[in-house]
Design an enzyme around this catalytic site. Sequence first.
Site: not given
Ligand code: IMP
Length: 427
Positions: A223, A40-41, A13
Amino acid sequence: MPALVLLGAQWGDEGKGKATDLLGGSVDYVVRYQGGNNAGHTVVVGDQKYALHLLPSGILTPECTPVIGNGVVIDPSVLFSELNGLNERGVDTSKLLISGNAHVITPYNVTVDKVTERFLGKRKIGTTGRGIGPTYADKINRVGIRIQDLYDESILTQKVEAALDGKNQLLTKVFNRRAIEVGQVVEELLSYADRLKPYVADTVLILNQALEDDKVVLFEGGQGTLLDIDHGTYPFVTSSNPTAGGACTGAGVGPTKISRVIGILKAYTTRVGSGPFPTELFDEDGEALRRIGGERGVTTGRDRRCGWFDAVIARYATRVNGLTDFFLTKLDVLTGWEQIPVCVAYEIDGKRVEELPYSQTDFHHAKPIYETLPGWSEDITKAKSFSDLPKNAQDYVKALEEMSGAPISAIGVGPGRDETIEINSFI
Ligand code: IMP
């Protein structure tokens, strides 16, 4: 053969959408190499705001070919609704390419993600609940479903059977849920095949040929570095490699081809989900950063945890990614603070530590050691060059650059496409 990697240097983010979009006009291919619709962009074009989850941000630039690489996990229903949403707004999505080797997020992967988190209770990861972890687990366990499997019903059925064998035991006996029927899953997956077909391609070959032809290829990480399965704050991480090496494996391009690695760095820090976060603020400053920075997840709608800038993390990101540059985002959010604390090191069990500890226990105990920099109150959103910034803002940027170990080549001063100061060109 300019091949650039653009990735998050913190916990995701950081505002990657804006950075990728800035490069959009000069880039021929934008490639997602890992993750799925957990990302999410937000991209702002003129007065239009687009929230992208799975699609590369290059989808908004007509000259650019957007690519979903082999390292990505795809939920076809989410992909279609994202495509429909863009088509309704007049965006042409016909150039999209999808690797036939990318894995499919199946309905049972989403179910397993949700029930596992519920089962973990207080120890939960705080996943996005999109089935990301279980899909990568299936990939590693060699019971995953790939996009190409949707074109061979017999193979698909065998693979779904193999995947559900153990999972149904788990769902019924441990989680007290109903078993999932093979036939139903196969039917749903086959229903996606026709619409996906025109996009499916040998993306590895296409990208390598593009690089041979001197095209500009941008690899866009989802991420962030600290959410990397290998280099992040394990186990509070995602299940893929957002770090630079992931671009090579997730797109099938050799490391010798990568010419630049740009880390996106927010002028403060945020994190979603569980896990350690040394500079997290629980006071009015944290609340103000959240409010002014609009720190709410694009994908999950969850409030992001907010804190001051952490230079230890930035240095770590420089190291594990081999960063050549930073793109500093959201500097405007800090306007108005008289003093801005920046974490320069940690105190762990009474000792000053300059680098990110490899031990999870130590990191959980890390207390930030702050240096305080003077703030600024002038509106910086109209600044077009570095010298347009007030002196204290310039000094803040220079201090971050020095602490972080790579040059800051661009600065975001507002959400709009044109609210960016370019110091060194990326291409
Ligand atoms: P998962 O990717 O859904 O398995 O989540 C694993 C961890 O990564 C969690 O703490 C999510 O909140 C975090 N996470 C996954 N995608 C994003 C992103 O695009 N931005 C920030 N945190 C993310």
